[in-house]
Design a protein around this motif. Structure first.
Motif, PDB file in Angstrom:
ATOM      1  N   ASP A  84       0.836  -1.200   0.000  1.00 45.76           N
ATOM      2  CA  ASP A  84       0.000   0.000   0.000  1.00 45.76           C
ATOM      3  C   ASP A  84       0.874   1.254   0.000  1.00 45.76           C
ATOM      4  O   ASP A  84       2.095   1.175  -0.158  1.00 45.76           O
ATOM      5  N   LEU A  85       0.270   2.393   0.204  1.00 47.63           N
ATOM      6  CA  LEU A  85       0.968   3.678   0.193  1.00 47.63           C
ATOM      7  C   LEU A  85       2.105   3.717   1.215  1.00 47.63           C
ATOM      8  O   LEU A  85       3.104   4.393   1.023  1.00 47.63           O
ATOM      9  N   TYR A  86       1.966   2.976   2.295  1.00 43.04           N
ATOM     10  CA  TYR A  86       2.954   2.989   3.377  1.00 43.04           C
ATOM     11  C   TYR A  86       3.922   1.806   3.315  1.00 43.04           C
ATOM     12  O   TYR A  86       4.732   1.628   4.207  1.00 43.04           O
ATOM     13  N   GLY A  87       3.793   0.981   2.267  1.00 42.36           N
ATOM     14  CA  GLY A  87       4.683  -0.158   2.105  1.00 42.36           C
ATOM     15  C   GLY A  87       4.192  -1.447   2.729  1.00 42.36           C
ATOM     16  O   GLY A  87       4.906  -2.450   2.741  1.00 42.36           O
ATOM     17  N   ASP A  88       2.979  -1.448   3.275  1.00 43.76           N
ATOM     18  CA  ASP A  88       2.449  -2.635   3.929  1.00 43.76           C
ATOM     19  C   ASP A  88       1.723  -3.538   2.927  1.00 43.76           C
ATOM     20  O   ASP A  88       0.898  -3.086   2.141  1.00 43.76           O
ATOM     21  N   THR A  89       2.023  -4.819   2.999  1.00 44.93           N
ATOM     22  CA  THR A  89       1.399  -5.828   2.150  1.00 44.93           C
ATOM     23  C   THR A  89       0.237  -6.472   2.906  1.00 44.93           C
ATOM     24  O   THR A  89       0.112  -6.297   4.131  1.00 44.93           O
ATOM     25  N   PRO A  90      -0.585  -7.249   2.222  1.00 42.32           N
ATOM     26  CA  PRO A  90      -1.623  -7.998   2.943  1.00 42.32           C
ATOM     27  C   PRO A  90      -1.040  -8.879   4.055  1.00 42.32           C
ATOM     28  O   PRO A  90      -1.621  -8.966   5.140  1.00 42.32           O
ATOM     29  N   LYS A  91       0.100  -9.493   3.800  1.00 37.72           N
ATOM     30  CA  LYS A  91       0.724 -10.318   4.844  1.00 37.72           C
ATOM     31  C   LYS A  91       1.019  -9.487   6.085  1.00 37.72           C
ATOM     32  O   LYS A  91       0.786  -9.927   7.212  1.00 37.72           O
ATOM     33  N   ARG A  92       1.493  -8.257   5.891  1.00 39.63           N
ATOM     34  CA  ARG A  92       1.780  -7.384   7.041  1.00 39.63           C
ATOM     35  C   ARG A  92       0.493  -7.059   7.802  1.00 39.63           C
ATOM     36  O   ARG A  92       0.490  -7.011   9.028  1.00 39.63           O
ATOM     37  N   MET A  93      -0.610  -6.858   7.077  1.00 40.91           N
ATOM     38  CA  MET A  93      -1.890  -6.590   7.743  1.00 40.91           C
ATOM     39  C   MET A  93      -2.311  -7.795   8.583  1.00 40.91           C
ATOM     40  O   MET A  93      -2.764  -7.647   9.717  1.00 40.91           O
ATOM     41  N   ALA A  94      -2.132  -8.994   8.026  1.00 31.83           N
ATOM     42  CA  ALA A  94      -2.470 -10.208   8.782  1.00 31.83           C
ATOM     43  C   ALA A  94      -1.604 -10.331  10.031  1.00 31.83           C
ATOM     44  O   ALA A  94      -2.085 -10.735  11.098  1.00 31.83           O
ATOM     45  N   GLU A  95      -0.325  -9.959   9.910  1.00 26.05           N
ATOM     46  CA  GLU A  95       0.578  -9.993  11.071  1.00 26.05           C
ATOM     47  C   GLU A  95       0.115  -9.000  12.132  1.00 26.05           C
ATOM     48  O   GLU A  95       0.038  -9.336  13.314  1.00 26.05           O
ATOM     49  N   ILE A  96      -0.194  -7.783  11.713  1.00 27.54           N
ATOM     50  CA  ILE A  96      -0.618  -6.736  12.649  1.00 27.54           C
ATOM     51  C   ILE A  96      -1.854  -7.162  13.430  1.00 27.54           C
ATOM     52  O   ILE A  96      -1.941  -6.954  14.637  1.00 27.54           O
TER      53      ILE A  96
END
Length: 176
Positions: A99-111
């Motif tokens: 995304d705009l901030y460099g976060d991928t779907p995997k990062r969202m799942a981690e968060i």
């Protein structure tokens, strides 16, 4: 919000099918009041794989992004919708897009602590990249860029006061 957006957001499969059969609604319409979400974004949020498939069959583009660069896969990952992530991946959606901030779907799942989604995306990201590479080598054109968002992204980055400084997770609006 279009009639199709509303039907998808409500998870009403029968109404979605009816609207799509009429062919009078654009499945790629972005709703500016909801951060440029398309019906496919809503299907990913709701976790409805059947609706995801129907939308894509009717021309919905899984690469379209919200105003902050989220794809449907970002929303599925944030919500822990493993079935939707599997469906999107099987449809060759970009499950590895940042995304705009460099976060991928995997990062969202981690968060958000969705461990099964993280595990799936670890493999799916590699498969997604391999698929893109194979397509490129074959000369196959893929639908993987949201041209309107790319222009908006450039403008956002130009107007950002400190483009090198990434906002913290707390400063972001949930469900960007």
């Amino acid at each position: 919000m279009t009639e199709l957006h509303q039907a998808v957001a409500a998870g009403d499969c029968a109404l979605v099918d009816e609207i799509l059969k009429k062919g009078q609604c654009d499945p790629n319409d972005k709703d500016a009041d909801w951060n440029d979400r398309t019906p496919l974004h809503w299907a990913a949020i709701k976790g409805t794989s059947r609706i995801v498939k129907r939308l894509v069959e009717h021309g919905a583009r899984p690469c379209l992004r919200t105003d902050a660069g989220w794809t449907p896969a970002h929303f599925a990952a944030e919500s822990g919708k493993l079935g939707v992530l599997r469906t999107l991946h099987s449809l060759h959606a970009p499950v590895d897009a940042a995304d705009l901030y460099g976060d991928t779907p995997k990062r969202m799942a981690e968060i958000y602590g969705h461990k099964e989604c993280v595990k799936f995306l670890e493999t799916a990201e590699t498969e997604c990249r391999d698929y893109r590479l194979a397509a490129k080598l074959k000369g196959t054109q893929l639908d993987e860029n949201d041209e309107a968002w790319e222009l908006k992204k450039e403008e956002l980055l130009r107007n950002e006061p400190h483009p090198q400084k990434k906002p913290t997770q707390k400063s972001r609006v949930k469900g960007a």
